[in-house]
Write a protein that holds these residues in place. Structure first.
Motif, short mmCIF file in Angstrom:
data_model
loop_
_atom_site.label_atom_id
_atom_site.label_comp_id
_atom_site.label_asym_id
_atom_site.label_seq_id
_atom_site.Cartn_x
_atom_site.Cartn_y
_atom_site.Cartn_z
N PRO A 1 0.74 -1.12 -0.01
CA PRO A 1 0.06 0.12 0.08
C PRO A 1 0.98 1.21 -0.07
CG PRO A 1 0.00 -1.01 2.21
CD PRO A 1 0.59 -1.99 1.34
N LEU A 2 0.45 2.09 -0.77
CA LEU A 2 1.12 3.60 -0.96
C LEU A 2 0.17 4.57 -0.45
CD1 LEU A 2 2.72 3.07 -4.25
CD2 LEU A 2 3.70 2.38 -2.16
N ARG A 3 0.42 5.18 0.82
CA ARG A 3 -0.41 6.05 1.30
C ARG A 3 0.22 7.55 1.14
NH1 ARG A 3 -1.68 3.21 7.22
NH2 ARG A 3 -2.46 1.29 6.28
N GLN A 4 1.23 7.70 1.62
CA GLN A 4 1.90 9.01 1.39
C GLN A 4 3.01 9.03 0.39
OE1 GLN A 4 2.71 10.50 5.19
NE2 GLN A 4 0.75 11.19 5.64
N TRP A 5 2.87 9.46 -0.65
CA TRP A 5 3.87 9.16 -1.92
C TRP A 5 3.79 10.34 -2.79
CZ3 TRP A 5 1.73 6.96 -6.74
CH2 TRP A 5 0.48 6.61 -6.49
N HIS A 6 4.17 11.56 -2.00
CA HIS A 6 4.10 12.85 -2.80
C HIS A 6 4.91 13.12 -3.83
CE1 HIS A 6 1.75 13.97 0.80
NE2 HIS A 6 2.59 14.09 1.37
N SER A 7 5.96 12.38 -3.79
CA SER A 7 6.98 12.69 -5.13
C SER A 7 6.18 12.21 -6.50
CB SER A 7 8.40 11.95 -4.88
OG SER A 7 8.88 12.41 -3.68
N ALA B 1 12.66 12.92 -12.61
CA ALA B 1 12.59 12.18 -11.20
C ALA B 1 13.37 10.76 -11.33
CB ALA B 1 11.17 12.02 -10.58
N LEU B 2 13.80 10.42 -10.38
CA LEU B 2 14.86 9.37 -10.22
C LEU B 2 14.59 8.64 -8.64
CD1 LEU B 2 16.80 7.22 -11.14
CD2 LEU B 2 18.89 8.78 -10.13
N PHE B 3 14.15 7.28 -8.85
CA PHE B 3 13.97 6.29 -7.61
C PHE B 3 14.64 5.20 -7.59
CE2 PHE B 3 10.22 9.19 -8.17
CZ PHE B 3 10.25 9.86 -7.12
N GLU B 4 15.61 4.87 -6.74
CA GLU B 4 16.29 3.51 -6.88
C GLU B 4 15.87 2.71 -5.80
OE1 GLU B 4 20.41 5.86 -7.11
OE2 GLU B 4 20.43 3.69 -7.86
N LEU B 5 15.56 1.31 -6.14
CA LEU B 5 14.60 0.49 -5.40
C LEU B 5 15.34 -1.05 -5.21
CD1 LEU B 5 11.93 0.12 -3.74
CD2 LEU B 5 11.05 -0.81 -5.90
N LYS B 6 15.36 -1.31 -3.94
CA LYS B 6 16.13 -2.51 -3.71
C LYS B 6 15.16 -3.81 -3.36
CE LYS B 6 20.49 -0.78 -2.36
NZ LYS B 6 21.63 -0.76 -1.28
N GLN B 7 14.05 -3.60 -2.63
CA GLN B 7 13.07 -4.37 -2.21
C GLN B 7 11.84 -3.83 -2.12
OE1 GLN B 7 14.13 -5.56 1.97
NE2 GLN B 7 16.05 -6.73 1.16
N GLN C 1 9.42 -3.73 -0.13
CA GLN C 1 8.75 -3.25 1.19
C GLN C 1 9.26 -1.67 1.15
OE1 GLN C 1 9.93 -6.06 0.74
NE2 GLN C 1 8.10 -7.43 1.09
N GLU C 2 10.50 -1.34 0.58
CA GLU C 2 11.06 -0.19 0.61
C GLU C 2 10.29 1.00 -0.19
OE1 GLU C 2 15.06 -0.36 -0.39
OE2 GLU C 2 15.70 -1.65 1.30
N LEU C 3 9.41 0.36 -1.31
CA LEU C 3 8.65 1.40 -2.19
C LEU C 3 8.11 2.50 -1.41
CD1 LEU C 3 8.12 1.90 -4.95
CD2 LEU C 3 5.94 0.41 -4.75
N PRO C 4 7.23 2.35 -0.41
CA PRO C 4 6.57 3.58 0.33
C PRO C 4 7.46 4.54 0.78
CG PRO C 4 5.46 1.57 1.05
CD PRO C 4 7.00 1.04 0.37
N ALA C 5 8.65 4.16 1.28
CA ALA C 5 9.75 5.01 1.73
C ALA C 5 10.37 5.87 0.67
CB ALA C 5 10.47 4.35 2.85
N VAL C 6 10.74 5.18 -0.40
CA VAL C 6 11.50 5.65 -1.31
C VAL C 6 10.75 6.69 -2.24
CG1 VAL C 6 12.46 4.99 -3.70
CG2 VAL C 6 13.06 3.54 -1.87
N LEU C 7 9.26 6.53 -2.34
CA LEU C 7 8.70 7.23 -3.09
C LEU C 7 8.40 8.66 -2.31
CD1 LEU C 7 6.11 5.16 -4.85
CD2 LEU C 7 8.16 6.13 -5.84
N GLU C 8 8.10 8.18 -1.01
CA GLU C 8 8.04 9.31 0.00
C GLU C 8 9.08 10.28 0.25
OE1 GLU C 8 5.93 12.16 2.59
OE2 GLU C 8 5.28 10.70 1.01
N GLY C 9 10.30 9.58 0.19
CA GLY C 9 11.77 10.36 0.42
C GLY C 9 11.85 11.36 -0.70
#
Length: 414
Positions: free
Chosen positions: A180-186, A395-401, A403-411
């Motif tokens: 689930p992606l709740r807060q993903w402002h980026s 925009a660039l996001f780097e993802l390893k797992q 479970q990190e997706l919400p934090a990566v997108l929010e960050g």
């Protein structure tokens, strides 16, 4: 397999024939109570073995039920990758012939032909029925089908086996794993257009619903002139129509296996799950989302909103494989005529920096606003490519797992 069983049965019957012949000769030439008793016992055993063919196992029937492990009975739960199933088989064997136990073999087949085999046994009760319970391993995404169940019964000596089958084929789908992606402002702000002020107006298609009056712009067609407002004000006025949500979003899934780090299969599954999570979250917000997926066959689902669009996208992601014969840039070039300018393009790929930058430059020239979610695992983009992407304002996001997706997108940007 059947040929091996037939060979074993012939050898067993040959051995029984030798024993029967020896017993008969012993009775004829030796005589006496002992020889007669042995001969009678052997006949009774042979009769028992022969009657096993009509034990009723050939007319076996059964019912299969299953549910997700840990789910409440009767609940409607969607299966996602990594889920396990608790399966119950209720088996009924007709007849009265004594059966010591029944061996049950069940098979679960994936859409690509891969099969999972399960084996369990039960002792029939006085009604000649019983239940078998087993649990599947974590399932990969795809469509699964339970195929014919085989039941096998042996005699008490284990010499012969008799089998029967019943068909209770059941199909179900396992969707990609979703977070689930709740807060993903980026990314969410990208849906609204701040990454490109020029892309947003082009992306918003007008509806036929009039939403007021606006100033006349040079080039407006006569059909757009609002004559009543023009007559009242003395200035040219045009009709304003409602627009669709801004802008439309196109997910671009890279299906070239060589673009993903080792182990490639896990990296590609992460890419598919990332796309599924974005689709699930975006369509809940009534965002128009589409998908470009180029493998052996090019698939483009134009951006739309609604439940039907979500189902179509998820169905495609359920079956998709990393089977592209060319890299990301060539796949984009092959779909040139089918990409709509003005859309917000989210590229999900594990490609190297040079190929990624080249692809995003191509998308930008075509009038799309690109964003890259890099599936890198332990491999990150080289610093020069990261700086180049940032310098372009993409925009660039780097993802390893996953479970990190919400934090990566929010960050925000990596």
């Amino acid at each position: 397999m059947n040929a091996v069983k037939e060979t074993k049965n012939r050898k067993r019957w040959r051995l029984i024939a030798i024993l029967y012949g020896a017993s008969l000769l012993y009775l004829l030439f030796q005589g006496g109570k002992t020889a007669l008793m042995l001969f009678m016992i052997l006949n009774v055993l042979l009769l028992y073995l022969a009657l096993g063919r009509w034990s009723g196992i050939s007319r076996v029937s059964g019912i299969r039920s299953y549910r997700q492990t840990g789910a409440a009975a009767g609940g409607d739960h969607s299966l996602t990758a990594g889920s396990t199933l608790d399966v119950q088989l209720s088996v009924k064997v007709p007849g009265v012939y004594p059966i010591p136990y029944v061996l049950v073999r069940d098979r679960l087949q994936r859409h690509n032909g891969q099969q999972l085999h399960f084996e369990a046994s039960f002792v029939p009760n006085f009604k000649r029925s019983g239940d078998v319970l087993y649990q599947t391993p974590p399932l990969q995404r795809g469509e699964y089908r339970f195929i014919t169940t085989e039941c096998i019964a042996h005699d008490i000596f284990g010499l012969f086996e008799h089998s029967g089958r019943f068909g209770s084929e059941t199909a179900f789908s396992v969707l990609p794993q979703i977070v689930p992606l709740r807060q993903w402002h980026s990314i969410q702000s990208g849906f609204r257009g701040p990454y490109s002020h020029a892309a947003a107006p082009r992306a918003a298609k007008e509806t036929t619903q009039i939403n007021g009056v606006r100033e006349y712009l040079y080039g407006d067609r006569l059909s757009r002139i609002h004559w009543n407002a023009t007559a009242k004000t003395g200035d040219w006025k045009s009709k304003a129509f409602e627009r669709e949500s801004l802008p439309r979003t196109l997910l671009i899934l890279d299906r070239y296996a060589a673009d993903y780090p080792i182990p490639g299969a896990e990296s590609f599954e992460l890419a598919v799950s990332t796309a599924a999570s974005l689709i699930d979250s975006g369509l809940k917000g009534d965002t128009a989302i589409g998908l470009m997926s180029s493998g052996k066959k090019l698939t483009i689902l134009p951006p739309k909103s609604g439940v039907e669009q979500r189902n179509a996208l998820m169905k495609h992601l359920t079956f998709v494989d990393a089977d592209a014969e060319q890299g990301l840039f060539k796949s984009l070039a092959a779909a040139d005529s089918r990409l709509e300018p003005g859309s917000f393009a989210i590229v999900i790929s594990g490609t190297s920096g040079r190929e990624a930058v080249r692809s995003m430059e191509w998308l930008s020239r075509k009038g799309l606003t690109p964003c890259l979610i890099h599936i890198g695992g332990d491999r990150r983009l080289e610093e020069q490519w990261r700086l180049m992407i940032r310098s372009k304002g993409w925009a660039l996001f780097e993802l390893k797992q996953l479970q990190e997706l919400p934090a990566v997108l929010e960050g925000g940007r990596a």
